[in-house]
Design a protein around this motif. Structure first.
Motif, PDB file in Angstrom:
ATOM      1  N   UNK A   1     -54.797 111.094  96.454  1.00  0.00           N
ATOM      2  CA  UNK A   1     -56.054 111.333  95.768  1.00  0.00           C
ATOM      3  C   UNK A   1     -55.956 111.160  94.251  1.00  0.00           C
ATOM      4  N   UNK A   2     -57.118 110.972  93.663  1.00  0.00           N
ATOM      5  CA  UNK A   2     -57.285 111.110  92.225  1.00  0.00           C
ATOM      6  C   UNK A   2     -56.963 112.560  91.857  1.00  0.00           C
ATOM      7  N   UNK A   3     -56.607 112.799  90.611  1.00  0.00           N
ATOM      8  CA  UNK A   3     -56.276 114.173  90.208  1.00  0.00           C
ATOM      9  C   UNK A   3     -57.536 115.040  90.168  1.00  0.00           C
TER      10      UNK A   3
ATOM     11  N   UNK B   1     -53.083 114.239  94.505  1.00  0.00           N
ATOM     12  CA  UNK B   1     -52.512 113.736  93.265  1.00  0.00           C
ATOM     13  C   UNK B   1     -52.576 114.808  92.189  1.00  0.00           C
ATOM     14  N   UNK B   2     -51.435 115.120  91.598  1.00  0.00           N
ATOM     15  CA  UNK B   2     -51.315 116.230  90.643  1.00  0.00           C
ATOM     16  C   UNK B   2     -51.060 115.666  89.243  1.00  0.00           C
ATOM     17  N   UNK B   3     -51.875 116.084  88.287  1.00  0.00           N
ATOM     18  CA  UNK B   3     -51.698 115.678  86.898  1.00  0.00           C
ATOM     19  C   UNK B   3     -51.219 116.866  86.072  1.00  0.00           C
ATOM     20  N   UNK B   4     -49.902 116.973  85.790  1.00  0.00           N
ATOM     21  CA  UNK B   4     -49.451 117.998  84.852  1.00  0.00           C
ATOM     22  C   UNK B   4     -50.085 117.735  83.483  1.00  0.00           C
ATOM     23  N   UNK B   5     -50.648 118.756  82.875  1.00  0.00           N
ATOM     24  CA  UNK B   5     -51.429 118.561  81.648  1.00  0.00           C
ATOM     25  C   UNK B   5     -50.490 118.569  80.449  1.00  0.00           C
ATOM     26  N   UNK B   6     -49.946 117.420  80.151  1.00  0.00           N
ATOM     27  CA  UNK B   6     -49.045 117.271  79.008  1.00  0.00           C
ATOM     28  C   UNK B   6     -49.815 117.449  77.709  1.00  0.00           C
ATOM     29  N   UNK B   7     -51.050 116.963  77.697  1.00  0.00           N
ATOM     30  CA  UNK B   7     -51.939 117.110  76.543  1.00  0.00           C
ATOM     31  C   UNK B   7     -53.335 117.395  77.070  1.00  0.00           C
ATOM     32  N   UNK B   8     -53.930 118.507  76.644  1.00  0.00           N
ATOM     33  CA  UNK B   8     -55.264 118.828  77.112  1.00  0.00           C
ATOM     34  C   UNK B   8     -56.271 117.781  76.646  1.00  0.00           C
ATOM     35  N   UNK B   9     -56.119 117.304  75.427  1.00  0.00           N
ATOM     36  CA  UNK B   9     -57.035 116.269  74.935  1.00  0.00           C
ATOM     37  C   UNK B   9     -56.939 115.017  75.800  1.00  0.00           C
TER      38      UNK B   9
ATOM     39  N   UNK C   1     -50.657 128.324  70.028  1.00  0.00           N
ATOM     40  CA  UNK C   1     -49.378 127.644  70.195  1.00  0.00           C
ATOM     41  C   UNK C   1     -48.754 127.846  71.565  1.00  0.00           C
ATOM     42  N   UNK C   2     -49.590 128.022  72.603  1.00  0.00           N
ATOM     43  CA  UNK C   2     -49.082 128.277  73.955  1.00  0.00           C
ATOM     44  C   UNK C   2     -49.539 127.203  74.945  1.00  0.00           C
ATOM     45  N   UNK C   3     -49.869 126.023  74.467  1.00  0.00           N
ATOM     46  CA  UNK C   3     -50.404 124.992  75.358  1.00  0.00           C
ATOM     47  C   UNK C   3     -49.394 124.607  76.445  1.00  0.00           C
ATOM     48  N   UNK C   4     -48.118 124.473  76.078  1.00  0.00           N
ATOM     49  CA  UNK C   4     -47.115 124.066  77.065  1.00  0.00           C
ATOM     50  C   UNK C   4     -46.945 125.132  78.143  1.00  0.00           C
ATOM     51  N   UNK C   5     -46.928 126.390  77.748  1.00  0.00           N
ATOM     52  CA  UNK C   5     -46.782 127.475  78.716  1.00  0.00           C
ATOM     53  C   UNK C   5     -47.973 127.514  79.665  1.00  0.00           C
ATOM     54  N   UNK C   6     -49.178 127.358  79.125  1.00  0.00           N
ATOM     55  CA  UNK C   6     -50.363 127.357  79.979  1.00  0.00           C
ATOM     56  C   UNK C   6     -50.339 126.160  80.926  1.00  0.00           C
TER      57      UNK C   6
ATOM     58  N   UNK D   1     -46.846 116.508  97.657  1.00  0.00           N
ATOM     59  CA  UNK D   1     -47.491 116.485  96.347  1.00  0.00           C
ATOM     60  C   UNK D   1     -47.067 115.217  95.614  1.00  0.00           C
ATOM     61  N   UNK D   2     -48.041 114.530  95.019  1.00  0.00           N
ATOM     62  CA  UNK D   2     -47.761 113.305  94.268  1.00  0.00           C
ATOM     63  C   UNK D   2     -48.081 113.566  92.798  1.00  0.00           C
ATOM     64  N   UNK D   3     -47.076 113.456  91.932  1.00  0.00           N
ATOM     65  CA  UNK D   3     -47.241 113.796  90.517  1.00  0.00           C
ATOM     66  C   UNK D   3     -47.463 112.547  89.667  1.00  0.00           C
ATOM     67  N   UNK D   4     -48.536 112.573  88.880  1.00  0.00           N
ATOM     68  CA  UNK D   4     -48.781 111.540  87.882  1.00  0.00           C
ATOM     69  C   UNK D   4     -48.011 111.918  86.619  1.00  0.00           C
ATOM     70  N   UNK D   5     -46.856 111.295  86.416  1.00  0.00           N
ATOM     71  CA  UNK D   5     -45.945 111.750  85.359  1.00  0.00           C
ATOM     72  C   UNK D   5     -46.316 111.242  83.969  1.00  0.00           C
ATOM     73  N   UNK D   6     -47.066 110.150  83.889  1.00  0.00           N
ATOM     74  CA  UNK D   6     -47.386 109.502  82.608  1.00  0.00           C
ATOM     75  C   UNK D   6     -46.110 109.139  81.837  1.00  0.00           C
ATOM     76  N   UNK D   7     -45.016 108.960  82.587  1.00  0.00           N
ATOM     77  CA  UNK D   7     -43.705 108.665  81.986  1.00  0.00           C
ATOM     78  C   UNK D   7     -43.270 109.743  80.999  1.00  0.00           C
TER      79      UNK D   7
END
Length: 288
Positions: free
Chosen positions: A169-171, A197-205, A233-238, A258-264
């Motif tokens: 799936x799409x994320x 499809x799982x998108x870890x949120x590396x950047x919220x923007x 300053x807690x974006x990574x933890x969240x 689970x399929x992770x979209x890593x964005x490299x």
């Protein structure tokens, strides 16, 4: 709670620095023993050669099972099937068959006059070769061009009927989005595996931009949580907590893959896997 099977998606590099980042990603995540990894195909078919090179190089040098993305964009049927043949000759047996996005500058997808009109036609042609295991895309929220959610379910059913063996799936941001879609697919008689499809949120923007592009619903509570976390300053933890909780909820509901979209960018994906109890393989050569 049993650990799920996992897979990772990479994209092919355009520059030397991006090549180093891809290989760092591969080598960081390889010890987690993924079921397979996949390499994307750029919008408009722009990374056709780069995708082929990345797929074959990863497979040859790591022993990982690699799936290659293949689209219908700006290519004849003969050209697309020639690419598939080249993958088969290189030992690649897994294809992710997609219609593909419109080329840059185009408002929407338009089929090549001599090309495949859609993903169903592409799946049918690949299935006739008998050379591949075929995965397809699925949309737990309505595709931007779909009339409604039921249209996405019916289209997925056609792709499975054409010869695909599973869907990814799409994320999405909430587990219930996937679970409702999975239930709708079951009611429609779709019995092929549907992998979230799982998108870890590396950047919220960045995640917000992706969501806008594919019309994924952004929960207001998540918007507010990231606004506060960025301020403090807690974006990574969240991001780690949000992704882990999402995956745990899916696993509790019977999801086994689970399929992770890593964005490299491997480190958040790796840490989520650790939190889910997926431990890296330890080489005995490194134990003294």
């Amino acid at each position: 709670m049993p650990a799920p099977r996992i897979s990772f998606e990479f994209f092919p590099p355009h520059t030397l620095d991006a090549s180093f980042r891809l290989w760092e990603t591969v080598h960081t995540l390889r010890p987690l023993r993924p079921d397979h990894v996949s390499v994307t195909y750029g919008a408009g078919g722009t990374t056709r050669e780069l995708t082929h090179e990345a797929v074959t190089t990863i497979g040859r040098n790591t022993g990982l099972r690699v799936a290659a993305h293949l689209t219908c964009v700006e290519a004849t049927k003969a050209e697309t099937l020639a690419i598939a043949d080249a993958y088969a000759e290189a030992g690649v047996r897994d294809i992710v068959a997609l219609r593909g996005d419109a080329p840059q500058g185009a408002a929407r997808f338009t089929a090549h006059p001599d090309g495949f009109a859609n993903s169903v036609e592409l799946v049918e042609a690949l299935a006739r070769t008998g050379r591949f295991s075929i995965a397809v895309g699925a949309y737990p929220e309505p595709h931007p061009e779909a009339a409604d959610a039921s249209a996405d379910v019916e289209w997925l059913k056609r792709k499975i009927g054409a010869g695909a063996s599973r869907a990814v799936t799409q994320f999405f941001f909430e587990a219930e989005t996937f679970l409702r879609f999975r239930d709708a697919c079951a009611r429609a008689g779709i019995d092929a595996p549907i992998v979230p499809g799982i998108l870890p949120i590396i950047s919220w923007a960045g995640a917000r931009r992706f969501a806008e592009r594919c019309k994924a619903h952004v929960p207001p509570r998540l918007e507010e949580a990231f606004a506060h976390a960025i301020r403090d300053g807690r974006e990574e933890l969240l991001a780690l907590t949000q992704c882990t909780v999402l995956c745990e909820r899916l696993i509790e509901e019977g999801v086994e893959d689970l399929h992770f979209y890593t964005l490299n960018r491997p480190h958040l994906t790796r840490d989520v896997c650790f939190a889910l109890g997926i431990t890296p393989e330890v080489s005995l050569q490194n134990v003294a």
